[in-house]
Design a protein around this motif. Sequence first.
Motif, PDB file in Angstrom:
ATOM      1  N   GLN A  98       0.743  -1.194  -0.025  1.00  0.00           N
ATOM      2  CA  GLN A  98      -0.355   0.030   0.074  1.00  0.00           C
ATOM      3  C   GLN A  98       1.213   1.443   0.067  1.00  0.00           C
ATOM      4  N   TYR A  99       1.633   1.363   0.424  1.00  0.00           N
ATOM      5  CA  TYR A  99       3.079   2.646   0.992  1.00  0.00           C
ATOM      6  C   TYR A  99       3.407   2.324  -1.101  1.00  0.00           C
ATOM      7  N   ARG A 100       4.035   1.818  -1.391  1.00  0.00           N
ATOM      8  CA  ARG A 100       5.119   1.597  -2.557  1.00  0.00           C
ATOM      9  C   ARG A 100       3.484   2.625  -3.784  1.00  0.00           C
ATOM     10  N   PHE A 101       2.258   2.372  -3.201  1.00  0.00           N
ATOM     11  CA  PHE A 101       1.274   2.354  -4.054  1.00  0.00           C
ATOM     12  C   PHE A 101       1.209   3.834  -4.100  1.00  0.00           C
ATOM     13  N   ALA A 147       3.447   6.465 -13.679  1.00  0.00           N
ATOM     14  CA  ALA A 147       3.106   5.728 -12.571  1.00  0.00           C
ATOM     15  C   ALA A 147       3.418   4.676 -12.660  1.00  0.00           C
ATOM     16  N   VAL A 148       4.179   3.797 -14.016  1.00  0.00           N
ATOM     17  CA  VAL A 148       4.946   2.568 -13.861  1.00  0.00           C
ATOM     18  C   VAL A 148       6.363   2.839 -14.259  1.00  0.00           C
ATOM     19  N   GLY A 149       6.291   3.998 -14.739  1.00  0.00           N
ATOM     20  CA  GLY A 149       7.569   5.071 -15.136  1.00  0.00           C
ATOM     21  C   GLY A 149       7.922   4.381 -16.483  1.00  0.00           C
ATOM     22  N   ALA A 150       6.681   3.270 -17.539  1.00  0.00           N
ATOM     23  CA  ALA A 150       7.203   2.865 -18.871  1.00  0.00           C
ATOM     24  C   ALA A 150       6.645   3.724 -19.783  1.00  0.00           C
ATOM     25  N   LYS A 151       7.674   3.819 -21.170  1.00  0.00           N
ATOM     26  CA  LYS A 151       7.376   4.431 -22.407  1.00  0.00           C
ATOM     27  C   LYS A 151       7.630   3.296 -23.163  1.00  0.00           C
TER      28      LYS A 151
END
Length: 127
Positions: free
Chosen positions: A5-8, A113-117
């Motif tokens: 939960q903290y990571r989210f 949010a997930v660092g994707a591109k």
Amino acid sequence: MAFGQYRFFLLMSAALLLLTEVFANGESNGPVGIGEWTPIKNVINPHVHELGEFAVREYNYRARKDLKFHNIVHGEIQWLSSGTNYRFVIAVIDDENLRISNKYVARVWENIAVGAKTLDAFTPIND
């Protein structure tokens, strides 16, 4: 609070901060409906500039080319539930001629949010 939960919470906070930064720097005209393309007012915004450089770098890797990013001529942004699409007209320098050789239309999808591109399209514009 459990670690998951903290990571989210941290990821969502980072996403919110980046969106705040995007609007504060004039990346778009403000919130629009999901799926609508809107012009990017400030194409020299550092985040937009970095995405343009990413598009050229990724194209070079895939096509085994050696184009150099020059600048973003025009850009649009599209907010989606799964991330953000960017559509740019990018001016590049051809390393062989050392001059602005062509313009390309690039489309980059990003999920902060997930660092994707990913680079979804990179096609030349025939002047």
